[in-house]
Motif scaffolding. Structure first.
Motif, PDB file in Angstrom:
ATOM      1  N   UNK A  79       0.809  -1.219   0.000  1.00  0.00           N
ATOM      2  CA  UNK A  79       0.000   0.000   0.000  1.00  0.00           C
ATOM      3  C   UNK A  79       0.841   1.267   0.000  1.00  0.00           C
ATOM      4  N   UNK A  80       2.184   1.105   0.038  1.00  0.00           N
ATOM      5  CA  UNK A  80       3.057   2.276   0.060  1.00  0.00           C
ATOM      6  C   UNK A  80       3.065   2.993   1.393  1.00  0.00           C
ATOM      7  N   UNK A  81       2.766   2.267   2.466  1.00  0.00           N
ATOM      8  CA  UNK A  81       2.726   2.854   3.808  1.00  0.00           C
ATOM      9  C   UNK A  81       4.077   2.644   4.487  1.00  0.00           C
ATOM     10  N   UNK A  82       4.725   3.708   4.966  1.00  0.00           N
ATOM     11  CA  UNK A  82       6.023   3.536   5.622  1.00  0.00           C
ATOM     12  C   UNK A  82       5.886   2.822   6.964  1.00  0.00           C
ATOM     13  N   UNK A  83       6.968   2.137   7.362  1.00  0.00           N
ATOM     14  CA  UNK A  83       7.028   1.449   8.650  1.00  0.00           C
ATOM     15  C   UNK A  83       8.203   2.016   9.435  1.00  0.00           C
ATOM     16  N   UNK A  84       7.927   2.493  10.637  1.00  0.00           N
ATOM     17  CA  UNK A  84       8.953   2.985  11.536  1.00  0.00           C
ATOM     18  C   UNK A  84       9.002   2.104  12.769  1.00  0.00           C
ATOM     19  N   UNK A  85      10.168   2.042  13.394  1.00  0.00           N
ATOM     20  CA  UNK A  85      10.272   1.462  14.717  1.00  0.00           C
ATOM     21  C   UNK A  85      10.150   2.538  15.781  1.00  0.00           C
ATOM     22  N   UNK A  86      10.200   2.111  17.044  1.00  0.00           N
ATOM     23  CA  UNK A  86      10.091   3.073  18.143  1.00  0.00           C
ATOM     24  C   UNK A  86      11.282   4.035  18.166  1.00  0.00           C
ATOM     25  N   UNK A  87      12.447   3.560  17.726  1.00  0.00           N
ATOM     26  CA  UNK A  87      13.631   4.415  17.696  1.00  0.00           C
ATOM     27  C   UNK A  87      13.464   5.520  16.653  1.00  0.00           C
ATOM     28  N   UNK A  88      12.942   5.154  15.496  1.00  0.00           N
ATOM     29  CA  UNK A  88      12.673   6.145  14.453  1.00  0.00           C
ATOM     30  C   UNK A  88      11.686   7.196  14.951  1.00  0.00           C
ATOM     31  N   UNK A  89      10.629   6.736  15.601  1.00  0.00           N
ATOM     32  CA  UNK A  89       9.630   7.671  16.111  1.00  0.00           C
ATOM     33  C   UNK A  89      10.247   8.592  17.165  1.00  0.00           C
ATOM     34  N   UNK A  90      11.041   8.032  18.044  1.00  0.00           N
ATOM     35  CA  UNK A  90      11.694   8.850  19.074  1.00  0.00           C
ATOM     36  C   UNK A  90      12.573   9.916  18.436  1.00  0.00           C
ATOM     37  N   UNK A  91      13.309   9.544  17.401  1.00  0.00           N
ATOM     38  CA  UNK A  91      14.178  10.500  16.722  1.00  0.00           C
ATOM     39  C   UNK A  91      13.354  11.620  16.090  1.00  0.00           C
ATOM     40  N   UNK A  92      12.217  11.251  15.482  1.00  0.00           N
ATOM     41  CA  UNK A  92      11.386  12.259  14.809  1.00  0.00           C
ATOM     42  C   UNK A  92      10.706  13.204  15.803  1.00  0.00           C
ATOM     43  N   UNK A  93      10.399  12.697  17.006  1.00  0.00           N
ATOM     44  CA  UNK A  93       9.665  13.508  17.977  1.00  0.00           C
ATOM     45  C   UNK A  93      10.575  14.313  18.895  1.00  0.00           C
ATOM     46  N   UNK A  94      11.872  13.965  18.936  1.00  0.00           N
ATOM     47  CA  UNK A  94      12.781  14.677  19.842  1.00  0.00           C
ATOM     48  C   UNK A  94      12.801  16.163  19.494  1.00  0.00           C
ATOM     49  N   UNK A  95      12.636  16.979  20.498  1.00  0.00           N
ATOM     50  CA  UNK A  95      12.686  18.421  20.288  1.00  0.00           C
ATOM     51  C   UNK A  95      11.411  19.034  19.767  1.00  0.00           C
ATOM     52  N   UNK A  96      10.346  18.241  19.584  1.00  0.00           N
ATOM     53  CA  UNK A  96       9.130  18.842  19.027  1.00  0.00           C
ATOM     54  C   UNK A  96       8.384  19.695  20.058  1.00  0.00           C
ATOM     55  N   UNK A  97       8.875  19.667  21.330  1.00  0.00           N
ATOM     56  CA  UNK A  97       8.304  20.529  22.367  1.00  0.00           C
ATOM     57  C   UNK A  97       9.111  21.809  22.552  1.00  0.00           C
ATOM     58  N   UNK A  98      10.061  22.037  21.638  1.00  0.00           N
ATOM     59  CA  UNK A  98      10.840  23.269  21.691  1.00  0.00           C
ATOM     60  C   UNK A  98      12.140  23.161  22.458  1.00  0.00           C
ATOM     61  N   UNK A  99      12.341  22.041  23.188  1.00  0.00           N
ATOM     62  CA  UNK A  99      13.588  21.878  23.930  1.00  0.00           C
ATOM     63  C   UNK A  99      14.699  21.416  22.986  1.00  0.00           C
ATOM     64  N   UNK A 100      15.936  21.752  23.339  1.00  0.00           N
ATOM     65  CA  UNK A 100      17.073  21.291  22.542  1.00  0.00           C
ATOM     66  C   UNK A 100      17.252  19.790  22.752  1.00  0.00           C
ATOM     67  N   UNK A 101      17.238  18.999  21.687  1.00  0.00           N
ATOM     68  CA  UNK A 101      17.361  17.546  21.859  1.00  0.00           C
ATOM     69  C   UNK A 101      18.752  17.146  22.344  1.00  0.00           C
TER      70      UNK A 101
END
Length: 481
Positions: free
Chosen positions: A99-121
């Protein structure tokens, strides 16, 4: 697979995300995505009491949970976030790929979300390898703490990376253990520095081949900015450094149990020394610690300490903190753990040695050994292991379902070594194994539980196996007191 990427900055509001698997990684992922407005569906193969309790907690938040059906891709799914252990050939992932849907692991998600609250990762210092990951990461965290840095040992060590990057604590740096499973599903993370400790056949049923397994391990070097740390005694790890696409100026740093060359850490006259992070590495060496500061000072554990020191030095940690951190470190249970001395015989629990590579390192730490081995072989062969250890073996006691494979290797390569073959797989067999090992041992010997096999034929996990060994040894110590 993970090679399909979406933008680093994701608008999660209304995005249909399927989280595969409950547990250490799945539950934090589901919560984090739900909090950001994603429409989350959790799918899970199991439907036991624990899974139902976990599902109830998530459903109370408004998250959809499907138990007993981890194979079907929910309609409208735009992204799958998977627990690391789910195999790539599962129908859910095949449907996602189609279906062309990407698959991420928890590590990938953590990397993408780091710093999304404005703090320096916080930067990541990452460690992978077939054996020694957890010990090295915990040593590294101990060194970083000794340097006064706010840090935590996270990842495959059992502490969710998502919890670390999204929690209230603002870290200066994270010591991150990454498994080959996690790296497989993580195309984006870019560590400050990373180490591959060693490479030996493991989890090949999951990865499909040694080449695929090594390639996933090698992902840890991608995009490194300061140092790629490799094992000079394991050329495959250096090969992965050569193949990695790193930032300009990132250096290859080796570690060795011998005297180090330039850009290496090593050992000279019982001293751990650094010829990589010094002003003149052609002529200078910096003393970091003594071998006796490493607990325990077995060769493979000294290698772990050198790898941890290399990553810490890459981050700018002073030599004194390396020494203090190693002195403060205490290994986890069932990793070359000294249990007792009875009648001048040392009893050591290395139940964590669940494959031949780990057991080879364990056997190399002692000169005269009564070896307790066996369990589930997971497709392993034992000829090379036995050949290398034959001269150190006083005797062998075999337990577990696949003990015949080890016995046959002993017959071929160490026919003079006495072997006790315990034809039982009940948990009580460990007491008999210890008793028979004690009969074979002589003053100065080490009775070593280093099974080279998984434990599930007889025990819930390697911890329970190690506890059974320790209990049997302590009971024997009480009798001889």
């Amino acid at each position: 697979m993970g090679s399909q990427e979406v933008s680093s900055t994701v608008d999660w509001q209304g995005k249909h995300v399927t989280v595969a698997g409950l547990g250490v990684s799945g539950i934090p992922a589901a919560r984090a995505l739900h909090e950001r407005g994603a429409l989350v569906t959790v799918v899970n193969d199991g439907n036991d009491e624990r899974a139902r309790a976990q599902a109830a907690e998530l459903e109370a938040l408004g998250i959809t949970v499907r138990l007993g059906d981890g194979a079907t891709l929910p309609p409208s799914t735009e992204l799958v976030v998977t627990a690391p252990g789910w195999q790539p050939d599962k129908p859910l992932f095949l449907a996602a790929a189609e279906a062309g849907v990407p698959v991420w692991g928890d590590v990938e998600l953590a990397w993408r979300l780091r710093g999304d609250d404005g703090r320096k990762p916080a930067p990541w210092l990452a460690v992978t390898g077939t054996n020694g990951k957890t010990t090295t990461v915990r040593m590294l965290a101990s060194i970083l703490e000794a340097a006064g840095l706010r840090t935590a040992a996270v990842g495959n060590i059992g502490v969710s990376l998502l919890d670390a990057v999204l929690g209230e604590t603002e870290y200066d740096v994270l010591a991150v253990e990454l498994s080959s499973y996690q790296l497989h599903w993580a195309p984006s993370p870019r560590a400050h520095s990373a180490a591959v400790l060693n490479l030996a056949p493991d989890h090949l049923d999951w990865h499909g081949s040694m080449a695929a397994y090594a390639a996933d391990k090698g992902r840890v070097y991608e995009g490194n900015t300061v140092a790629c740390v490799y094992n000079a005694a394991d050329p495959a790890t250096e090969d992965l450094v050569r193949e990695a696409d790193v930032e300009e100026g990132c250096r290859a740093i080796g570690f060795t149990l011998g005297a180090p060359g330039p850009s290496q850490l090593g050992v000279v006259d019982g001293i751990l020394v650094d010829r990589a992070f010094v002003a003149n590495r052609q002529k200078q060496a910096q003393e970091l610690a003594e071998v006796t500061d490493v607990n325990p000072p077995a060769p493979h554990n000294i290698a772990n300490a050198l790898a941890a020191a290399a990553l810490a030095r890459a981050f700018g940690v002073e030599p004194a903190a390396v020494r203090d951190g190693l002195r403060a470190f205490r290994p986890d249970a069932h990793r070359i753990e000294h249990v007792a001395d009875i009648d001048e015989v040392r009893y050591v629990d290395d139940s964590k040695a669940t494959n031949t590579h780990a057991t080879e390192a364990s056997l190399a730490a002692y000169d005269s050994i009564v070896w307790i081995a066996g369990g589930l072989a997971k497709g392993a062969t034992f000829d090379e292991l036995v050949t290398g250890a034959a001269k150190r073996l006083r005797g062998v006691v075999l337990i577990g379902a696949d003990r015949a494979l080890i016995r046959e290797a002993l017959t071929r390569h160490a026919p003079e070594v006495p072997v006790v073959d315990l034809d039982r797989t009940d948990t009580g067999a460990m007491s008999e194994a210890v008793a028979r090992a004690a009969e074979l041992a002589r003053p100065g010997d080490t009775v070593l539980l280093a099974p080279a096999c998984a434990s599930m034929d007889m025990f819930t996990n390697y911890n329970k196996r190690g506890e059974a060994f320790a209990d049997a040894v302590r009971a024997r110590a009480d009798e001889s007191a």
